[in-house]
Design an enzyme around this catalytic site. Structure first.
Site, PDB file in Angstrom:
ATOM      1  N   HIS A   3      -4.196  -2.474  -3.377  1.00 38.58           N
ATOM      2  CA  HIS A   3      -3.148  -1.688  -4.025  1.00 38.58           C
ATOM      3  C   HIS A   3      -2.236  -2.567  -4.892  1.00 38.58           C
ATOM      4  CE1 HIS A   3       0.673   0.775  -3.915  1.00 38.58           C
ATOM      5  NE2 HIS A   3      -0.217   1.744  -4.094  1.00 38.58           N
TER       6      HIS A   3
ATOM      7  N   GLU B 223      -6.142  -3.906   2.355  1.00 44.29           N
ATOM      8  CA  GLU B 223      -5.826  -2.585   2.887  1.00 44.29           C
ATOM      9  C   GLU B 223      -6.774  -2.345   4.048  1.00 44.29           C
ATOM     10  OE1 GLU B 223      -5.608   0.630  -0.070  1.00 44.29           O
ATOM     11  OE2 GLU B 223      -5.229  -0.892  -1.584  1.00 44.29           O
TER      12      GLU B 223
ATOM     13  N   SER C  10      -6.992   3.144  -0.397  1.00 44.02           N
ATOM     14  CA  SER C  10      -6.334   4.374  -0.845  1.00 44.02           C
ATOM     15  C   SER C  10      -7.165   5.195  -1.816  1.00 44.02           C
ATOM     16  CB  SER C  10      -4.988   4.029  -1.481  1.00 44.02           C
ATOM     17  OG  SER C  10      -5.174   3.223  -2.626  1.00 44.02           O
TER      18      SER C  10
ATOM     19  N   ASN D  15      -0.898  13.006   0.332  1.00 43.76           N
ATOM     20  CA  ASN D  15      -1.190  12.016   1.375  1.00 43.76           C
ATOM     21  C   ASN D  15      -0.521  12.388   2.695  1.00 43.76           C
ATOM     22  OD1 ASN D  15      -2.659  10.238  -0.346  1.00 43.76           O
ATOM     23  ND2 ASN D  15      -0.722   9.551  -1.211  1.00 43.76           N
TER      24      ASN D  15
ATOM     25  N   HIS E 158      -2.712   4.064   4.549  1.00 46.73           N
ATOM     26  CA  HIS E 158      -3.544   5.258   4.767  1.00 46.73           C
ATOM     27  C   HIS E 158      -4.234   5.232   6.124  1.00 46.73           C
ATOM     28  CE1 HIS E 158      -3.082   6.618   0.578  1.00 46.73           C
ATOM     29  NE2 HIS E 158      -2.969   5.321   0.360  1.00 46.73           N
TER      30      HIS E 158
ATOM     31  N   LYS F 183       3.385   8.693   4.028  1.00 47.15           N
ATOM     32  CA  LYS F 183       2.088   9.378   3.977  1.00 47.15           C
ATOM     33  C   LYS F 183       1.930  10.233   5.228  1.00 47.15           C
ATOM     34  CE  LYS F 183       0.708   6.514   0.306  1.00 47.15           C
ATOM     35  NZ  LYS F 183       0.485   5.148  -0.119  1.00 47.15           N
TER      36      LYS F 183
ATOM     37  N   ASP G 209      -2.626  -3.799   5.113  1.00 47.20           N
ATOM     38  CA  ASP G 209      -1.823  -2.685   4.617  1.00 47.20           C
ATOM     39  C   ASP G 209      -2.355  -1.385   5.217  1.00 47.20           C
ATOM     40  OD1 ASP G 209      -0.724  -0.576   3.169  1.00 47.20           O
ATOM     41  OD2 ASP G 209      -0.631  -1.720   1.302  1.00 47.20           O
TER      42      ASP G 209
HETATM   43  C1  PLP Z   1       1.200   4.264  -1.096  1.00 50.08           C
HETATM   44  C2  PLP Z   1       0.822   2.869  -0.827  1.00 50.08           C
HETATM   45  C3  PLP Z   1       1.786   1.868  -0.727  1.00 50.08           C
HETATM   46  C4  PLP Z   1       3.231   2.103  -1.071  1.00 50.08           C
HETATM   47  O1  PLP Z   1       3.877   2.907  -0.146  1.00 50.08           O
HETATM   48  P1  PLP Z   1       5.173   3.690  -0.616  1.00 50.08           P
HETATM   49  O2  PLP Z   1       5.938   3.884   0.643  1.00 50.08           O
HETATM   50  O3  PLP Z   1       4.703   4.961  -1.226  1.00 50.08           O
HETATM   51  O4  PLP Z   1       5.897   2.820  -1.598  1.00 50.08           O
HETATM   52  C5  PLP Z   1       1.381   0.603  -0.367  1.00 50.08           C
HETATM   53  N1  PLP Z   1       0.090   0.316  -0.144  1.00 50.08           N
HETATM   54  C6  PLP Z   1      -0.865   1.247  -0.253  1.00 50.08           C
HETATM   55  C7  PLP Z   1      -2.276   0.879   0.024  1.00 50.08           C
HETATM   56  C8  PLP Z   1      -0.543   2.553  -0.624  1.00 50.08           C
HETATM   57  O5  PLP Z   1      -1.492   3.467  -0.776  1.00 50.08           O
END
Ligand code: PLP
Length: 388
Positions: A134, A178, A182, A48, A210, A241, A207
């Site tokens: 997620h 999101e 993801s 990522n 990504h 990411k 969120d």
């Molecule tokens: C990876 C991810 C998270 C968590 O992030 P981390 O910093 O890796 O704990 C939260 N929400 C989504 C949509 C993700 O893909």
């Protein structure tokens, strides 16, 4: 002799039988587009690290300098032990990138979601979340004690129906989605979510895990992408990411951040982000803003691979992001395809239930992939589908 742990073996057996079993592999990499797995060099489509910053010399140097100056650990929670100026600098940089009044850094994106959702709503309240959200959004919702209802994926009429039926029965309401999904790579209809949040007096939390460093003209995320900068939307994201470090954040108004510092248990009762991670993320935001070329490179790779896959008539889920989910009929085929790719020099994961409802192979692109890498991917995929 029976043991209270005997069920573990049985459960593992069931997981194996469904082709759901997963285990971790050791890979060696300096953060570039190649990884070494069991002595073989493979092109990495499982990362990522969209901007290829995790291996950038400047991030490494910033992390090393921070360790020299501040040590390796933050030694305690920020309210009790204090924080470094680096933490404050990073939070200001995030707020500036996101166009918000303030921001708060957590130890991971997962913890940012758990802490903020459970602080914002409680048992008198309602959460409406996208069905494909997620795990961290779903578990945050559960932890809050609010009534939780899912709406159909990216389907705002389904959200509207739930609001019409249920909103008036609860005190506060929080909508969760999101922005770039993801595992599907598609983008949520933010304007419709904003309108519904307004109409039904709901908070909206997006969120951006990504999306930050990926979409929007300068990589600021989905609010920039839709022209919604400055709107009162809670943005959660990760530093792990596109920003190549570790940690999470919430960005929003002064009062939101002030409130979370007093009520978000996953921030209050945990050790502050390490100086190295903090400094690396701060450097990454600087590079994102100073070098727009990286974002261009990423999107040129997206366009190039999209055209290549279309030519081969390979079926994708719809979406416009560096995440390419290849549709496969079942978990066993996903595993077979992943193995075929690996034999052909490509590292990409099969994603299976319970992570997603339908199995797929997930390809993720980086700004640092070269054309030869993308060509090779198409070649090996063509070979697999040709033999089907
Ligand atoms: C990876 C991810 C998270 C968590 O992030 P981390 O910093 O890796 O704990 C939260 N929400 C989504 C949509 C993700 O893909």
């Amino acid at each position: 002799m029976s043991s209270p742990y005997q069920w573990l073996e049985k459960s593992l057996e069931t997981i194996h039988q469904a082709s759901w079993y997963r285990s971790v592999q050791i890979v060696e990499t300096d953060g570039g587009p190649l990884v070494t797995l069991q002595g073989r060099s493979l092109i990495n489509f499982a990362s990522n690290d969209y901007l290829g910053l995790a291996g950038d010399e400047r991030l490494k140097a910033a992390a090393i300098a921070a360790i020299r100056e501040c040590g390796t650990g933050s030694t305690g929670s920020r309210l009790i032990s204090g924080h470094r100026k680096l933490h404050q600098d990073l939070e200001m940089a995030i707020a500036n990138l996101k166009g918000t009044q303030d921001a708060l850094v957590f130890s991971s994106g997962y913890l940012a979601n758990l802490g903020s959702i459970s602080a914002l709503v409680g048992s008198k309240d309602l959460i409406l979340g996208d069905k494909y959200n997620h795990s961290s959004l779903k578990n945050g919702a559960r932890l809050s004690g609010a009534t939780v209802l899912d709406y159909l994926h990216n389907d705002w009429p389904s959200l509207k129906t739930s609001l019409e039926l249920k909103r008036s029965l609860y005190r506060r309401c929080l909508i969760l989605s999101e922005s770039v999904f993801s595992m599907d790579g598609d983008i949520c209809p933010l304007p419709e979510l904003v309108d519904l949040a307004e109409e039904f007096d709901c908070m909206l939390l997006i969120d951006e895990a990504h999306a930050t460093g990926v979409i929007g003209k300068t990589g600021a995320g989905s609010l920039e992408h839709w022209g919604y900068r400055g709107r009162d939307i809670i943005q959660v994201g990760t530093l792990s990411k596109a920003l190549g470090s570790l940690g999470g954040y919430v960005a929003g108004s002064h009062s939101l951040i002030d409130y979370l510092k007093n009520r978000a248990a996953t921030w209050i009762y945990t050790t502050g982000l390490s100086p190295a991670d903090t400094a690396a993320a701060l450097e990454a935001i600087k590079i994102l803003q100073d070098e727009p070329q990286r974002l261009d490179d990423l999107w040129q790779n997206v366009a190039y691979l999209k055209a290549g896959l279309a030519q081969l008539k390979i079926k994708l889920l719809p979406g416009d992001s560096p995440i390419f989910p290849l549709v496969v009929p079942d978990a066993a085929t996903a595993l077979k395809l992943a193995q075929h790719l690996r034999d052909g020099g490509i590292f990409a994961p099969a994603i299976r239930p319970p992570t997603v409802p339908t199995s797929r192979l997930r390809i993720s692109l980086m700004a640092t992939h070269q054309r030869v890498h993308l060509d090779r991917l198409c070649e090996v995929l063509d070979d697999f589908y040709g033999k089907q």
